[in-house]
Write a protein that holds these residues in place. Structure first.
Motif, mmCIF file in Angstrom:
data_model
loop_
_atom_site.group_PDB
_atom_site.id
_atom_site.type_symbol
_atom_site.label_atom_id
_atom_site.label_comp_id
_atom_site.label_asym_id
_atom_site.label_seq_id
_atom_site.Cartn_x
_atom_site.Cartn_y
_atom_site.Cartn_z
ATOM 1 N N GLU A 189 0.854 -1.275 0.162
ATOM 2 C CA GLU A 189 -0.073 -0.121 0.069
ATOM 3 C C GLU A 189 0.782 1.214 -0.116
ATOM 4 O O GLU A 189 0.661 2.171 -0.720
ATOM 5 C CB GLU A 189 -0.833 -0.043 0.958
ATOM 6 C CG GLU A 189 -2.013 1.170 1.138
ATOM 7 C CD GLU A 189 -3.102 1.007 2.184
ATOM 8 O OE1 GLU A 189 -4.005 1.315 1.853
ATOM 9 O OE2 GLU A 189 -2.751 0.611 3.390
ATOM 10 N N ALA A 226 1.045 3.875 -3.275
ATOM 11 C CA ALA A 226 0.632 5.328 -2.887
ATOM 12 C C ALA A 226 1.809 6.135 -3.469
ATOM 13 O O ALA A 226 1.393 7.174 -4.178
ATOM 14 C CB ALA A 226 0.326 5.521 -1.450
ATOM 15 N N ARG A 227 2.964 5.821 -3.112
ATOM 16 C CA ARG A 227 4.062 6.734 -3.535
ATOM 17 C C ARG A 227 4.375 6.834 -5.018
ATOM 18 O O ARG A 227 4.816 7.768 -5.511
ATOM 19 C CB ARG A 227 5.565 5.715 -2.977
ATOM 20 C CG ARG A 227 6.878 6.656 -3.068
ATOM 21 C CD ARG A 227 8.019 6.135 -2.295
ATOM 22 N NE ARG A 227 9.102 6.552 -2.860
ATOM 23 C CZ ARG A 227 10.329 5.888 -2.548
ATOM 24 N NH1 ARG A 227 10.235 4.746 -2.178
ATOM 25 N NH2 ARG A 227 11.307 6.700 -3.121
ATOM 26 N N GLY A 276 1.898 6.418 -7.125
ATOM 27 C CA GLY A 276 0.449 6.818 -7.609
ATOM 28 C C GLY A 276 -0.309 5.983 -8.413
ATOM 29 O O GLY A 276 -1.077 6.179 -9.286
ATOM 30 N N SER A 285 -3.041 2.161 -8.258
ATOM 31 C CA SER A 285 -3.890 1.285 -7.494
ATOM 32 C C SER A 285 -3.134 -0.353 -7.413
ATOM 33 O O SER A 285 -1.993 -0.639 -8.122
ATOM 34 C CB SER A 285 -5.308 1.210 -7.943
ATOM 35 O OG SER A 285 -5.051 0.756 -9.503
#
Length: 163
Positions: A74, A78-79, A81, A83
Motif C-alpha cells: 500500500e 501510494a508513493r 500513484g 492502485s
C-alpha cells in the motif's frame, strides 16, 4: 510453454509504448520486488516515475500486483500513484483476474511485468495475459529464491535469453 515469457527485457524502463502497441497491450500489471525496487526495498529503480508518467500519458493503464502483504504494498503503490492488489497469490489466477477486471480490459490486452518465471510468467500464461520477464534488479539471499533462480537459469538457457 507455460514457463516461457512473451517478452524478455532487462529493466522496466526498457518497456516502450511502441513495444506495447506492437503486442496490442493496453494495460500492465506490475510486480514490485525486483521489478520496480529491490526485494523488500523502498528505493525506486532509476527512471521509474518518468516511465510511469510516460505510460499514463500514452493511455497505458497501470496497476500493482504483488504477493506481498498490504502493509508492504500500500505505501509503495501510494508513493508511485497506482492502485494495487496485495496478496495476489501468484501464480494462481485469482490476483491476475482481479487485476484484469479492475483495469477494465480483456486478458489478451493486458501484460504482467515481473522478474520471476515461476510466479509472474507462469500465472500470466495460465490466465492468458501477455508476459514480460525482467532481469531481477538484485538477486535474493533466501534458499528458496536460490533454488528457483537456479531453475530459472536453465530456462533462460533453454529459451535463448541472456541472464
Amino acid at each position: 510453454m507455460l514457463l516461457k515469457p512473451d517478452i524478455k527485457l532487462c529493466g522496466i524502463t526498457d518497456i516502450t509504448v511502441e513495444l506495447l502497441n506492437r503486442y496490442n497491450i493496453k494495460a500492465l500489471l506490475l510486480d514490485v520486488d525486483n521489478t520496480m525496487s529491490t526485494h523488500h526495498g523502498t528505493v525506486l529503480t532509476d527512471g521509474l516515475m518518468e516511465w510511469i508518467a510516460q505510460m499514463q500519458e500514452n493511455g497505458i493503464k497501470l496497476m500493482v500486483l504483488s504477493n506481498s502483504k498490504k502493509a508492504r504494498i500500500e505505501p509503495f503503490a501510494a508513493r508511485i500513484g497506482l492502485s494495487f492488489i496485495s496478496l495476489g497469490c501468484k501464480p494462481l489466477p485469482t490476483g491476475y483476474l482481479r487485476g484484469v477486471k479492475a483495469l477494465g480490459e480483456k486478458c489478451k490486452n493486458v501484460a504482467i511485468v515481473g522478474d520471476q518465471i515461476f510466479t509472474d510468467v507462469l500465472g500470466g500464461n495460465i490466465v492468458g495475459v501477455k508476459t514480460i520477464l525482467l532481469t531481477p534488479i538484485k538477486l535474493e539471499d533466501g534458499w528458496s529464491f536460490k533454488v528457483r533462480r537456479r531453475l530459472e537459469k536453465k530456462l533462460y538457457k533453454k529459451y535463448g535469453f541472456e541472464e
